[in-house]
Motif scaffolding. Sequence first.
Motif, short mmCIF file in Angstrom:
data_model
loop_
_atom_site.label_atom_id
_atom_site.label_comp_id
_atom_site.label_asym_id
_atom_site.label_seq_id
_atom_site.Cartn_x
_atom_site.Cartn_y
_atom_site.Cartn_z
N VAL A 338 39.74 38.96 28.59
CA VAL A 338 38.64 38.16 29.14
C VAL A 338 38.90 37.81 30.60
N LEU A 339 40.10 37.32 30.89
CA LEU A 339 40.42 36.90 32.26
C LEU A 339 40.38 38.09 33.22
N SER A 340 40.88 39.23 32.80
CA SER A 340 40.81 40.42 33.66
C SER A 340 39.37 40.79 33.97
N ASP A 341 38.54 40.75 32.95
CA ASP A 341 37.13 41.11 33.11
C ASP A 341 36.44 40.15 34.08
N LEU A 342 36.70 38.86 33.94
CA LEU A 342 36.14 37.87 34.86
C LEU A 342 36.64 38.12 36.28
N ALA A 343 37.92 38.43 36.41
CA ALA A 343 38.48 38.69 37.74
C ALA A 343 37.82 39.89 38.40
N LEU A 344 37.52 40.93 37.61
CA LEU A 344 36.82 42.09 38.15
C LEU A 344 35.45 41.70 38.69
N GLU A 345 34.74 40.87 37.93
CA GLU A 345 33.40 40.45 38.36
C GLU A 345 33.48 39.68 39.67
N SER A 346 34.48 38.82 39.80
CA SER A 346 34.63 38.03 41.01
C SER A 346 34.98 38.90 42.20
N GLU A 347 35.90 39.83 42.02
CA GLU A 347 36.28 40.69 43.14
C GLU A 347 35.10 41.55 43.59
N ALA A 348 34.35 42.06 42.63
CA ALA A 348 33.19 42.88 42.99
C ALA A 348 32.16 42.06 43.76
N ALA A 349 31.87 40.84 43.29
CA ALA A 349 30.89 39.99 43.97
C ALA A 349 31.34 39.63 45.37
N THR A 350 32.61 39.34 45.53
CA THR A 350 33.16 39.01 46.85
C THR A 350 33.03 40.20 47.80
N ALA A 351 33.41 41.38 47.32
CA ALA A 351 33.33 42.57 48.17
C ALA A 351 31.89 42.87 48.57
N LEU A 352 30.97 42.75 47.62
CA LEU A 352 29.56 43.00 47.92
C LEU A 352 29.02 42.01 48.94
N ALA A 353 29.33 40.73 48.76
CA ALA A 353 28.79 39.69 49.63
C ALA A 353 29.24 39.90 51.07
N LEU A 354 30.51 40.21 51.27
CA LEU A 354 30.99 40.37 52.65
C LEU A 354 30.56 41.69 53.25
N ARG A 355 30.40 42.72 52.43
CA ARG A 355 29.87 43.98 52.97
C ARG A 355 28.42 43.79 53.41
N LEU A 356 27.66 43.03 52.64
CA LEU A 356 26.28 42.75 53.02
C LEU A 356 26.23 41.93 54.31
N ALA A 357 27.14 40.97 54.43
CA ALA A 357 27.18 40.17 55.66
C ALA A 357 27.45 41.05 56.87
N ARG A 358 28.33 42.04 56.73
CA ARG A 358 28.58 42.95 57.85
C ARG A 358 27.32 43.72 58.22
N ALA A 359 26.53 44.08 57.23
CA ALA A 359 25.28 44.77 57.53
C ALA A 359 24.35 43.89 58.35
N PHE A 360 24.41 42.57 58.14
CA PHE A 360 23.59 41.64 58.92
C PHE A 360 24.13 41.48 60.34
N ASP A 361 25.36 41.86 60.58
CA ASP A 361 25.91 41.85 61.94
C ASP A 361 25.32 42.97 62.78
N ALA A 362 24.77 43.97 62.12
CA ALA A 362 24.32 45.17 62.82
C ALA A 362 23.02 44.93 63.57
#
Length: 541
Positions: A338-362
């Motif tokens: 369970v904890l591993s699965d939750l950690a995966l969800e968090s890492e994916a959401a973090t990576a997506l959010a900051l990649r999207l923010a970089r797109a807004f820098d463009a």
Amino acid sequence: MLPDSNQPPPFEGRNLYLTHRALQEAVVREGAAWAQQQLVAWGATLGRAETFEFAARANRYGPELKTHDRFGNRIDEIAFDPAWHALMALAMKEGEHAVPWSQPQPGAQVARAAAYLMHAEVENGTQCPLTMTFAGIPVLRRHAGALPSLATTWLPRLLAREYDARSAPIGDKTSALLGMGMTERQGGSDVRTNTTRAVREADGTYRLTGHKWFFSAPMCDAHLVLAQAERGLSCFFLPRFLDDGSRNAVRIQRLKDKLGNRSNASCEVEFQSATAWLLGDEGRGVAVIIEMVRHTRLDCAIGSAGLIRAAVAQALHHASHRRAFGQRLVEQPLMRNVLSDLALESEAATALALRLARAFDAGNDTADAALARLATPALKFWICKRAPAVVAEAMEVLGGNGYVEESALPRLYREAPLNSIWEGSGNVMCLDVQRAAQREPAAVDALFAELAHARGGDARLDHHVDALKAMFAGGSSETGARAQAGGIALALAAALLVRHAPPAVADAFCASRLGNGNLGVFGALPTQVDHPAIIARAQTS
């Protein structure tokens, strides 16, 4: 605490940046390495016991509406607990509301996104006026010619970082905040059915008469609102106070009694011939305000990623200290899953959010800007939808301890659905994805160019991307819009993890999210997953 109490230590006195490895790596990867020192300091501020107590208090003692003063004069004021003001002062000093506009540089949106994500781990109501100010500044800059004081008086105060909570004319204040009012009772998301009327006066101003069913953060110094003018739905700048110091004719009817976001004031208002200034052309209201909407949607995705991280961090903290059946929870195989699965969800959401923010820098003409027009609604849909499920599962890790208010997880749980509803519900986001794909083929090209960077890194991802291409080639079906938006988000998340995360993380994500047999619940990862590696990466201490 008694030595045999089997209770974890308080979740406080920690640095929210230094204990979040995935966030640190994303900040560097997406171009904001220069902000590391500032983010370390902000992470320490947010992780203090005092800041957590501010958050709890601001939600325990919510805003109160004061329609009249003791002499019977109409004032339409909102009274907040001092904890609210303390949190607002911290966030404005950090620059969450304006720093990409006041100090533009490569990576500015990414640095702000990291700061905003950490703030979301602690308290969310205060983020509402910060987001709307951040989102509204570029609109006011673009249309500053509508009112001379926008450039000379308003924008300098909206960019200022000293919090000024006073209810006063703008000329008397050191800083200002901006809100938004679009939704009416008869239309909801269908703003073109708005009935509020705007009548042009001889001096070029407009008088607004009508209502707003959801008026966000009425304590803000001005709002952008939509109303029907002679040539159709238009966007207006509506200040709380007029130049002569009198209050504008905006009457607060009542505060909304909301499920969550209880520290923040949302209300119903009536406009009684309120004075406003037109931004852009009559009949072009949606086109004008859409820039504000795009930036608020960015913050919805970032904020939900922060909520996810907060819940996962608390679950990991508890499981690392709590013992049951002779072992720490984190050592037990099923809990580890369970904890591993939750950690995966968090890492994916973090990576997506900051990649999207970089797109807004463009810049507007770049491939990243095209990608943002497709990815923003897709990621807002997906990350915001995942947050309630993550928080619920994290609460269960804590058991009864997670169900009581002192743990803060009940507050996170009430907060979790909001971002999925605000600025366009899930269906609206998915239909926006389809519209963006139809109107802007360059956005689709940018999406698959981004995914091509991960080609060959994982066969399951390659297969998923091929299926996504076929979905786009087959034309848009409204009933399949959610599958399409979710497919985009999963593809982008997997691609980021395949390229940048440790193999244990990327492999587990692709196996569970892109492979066959996904049960749709947490804790059903394949047996070969490296749980200790995933949990160690996500550990908070």
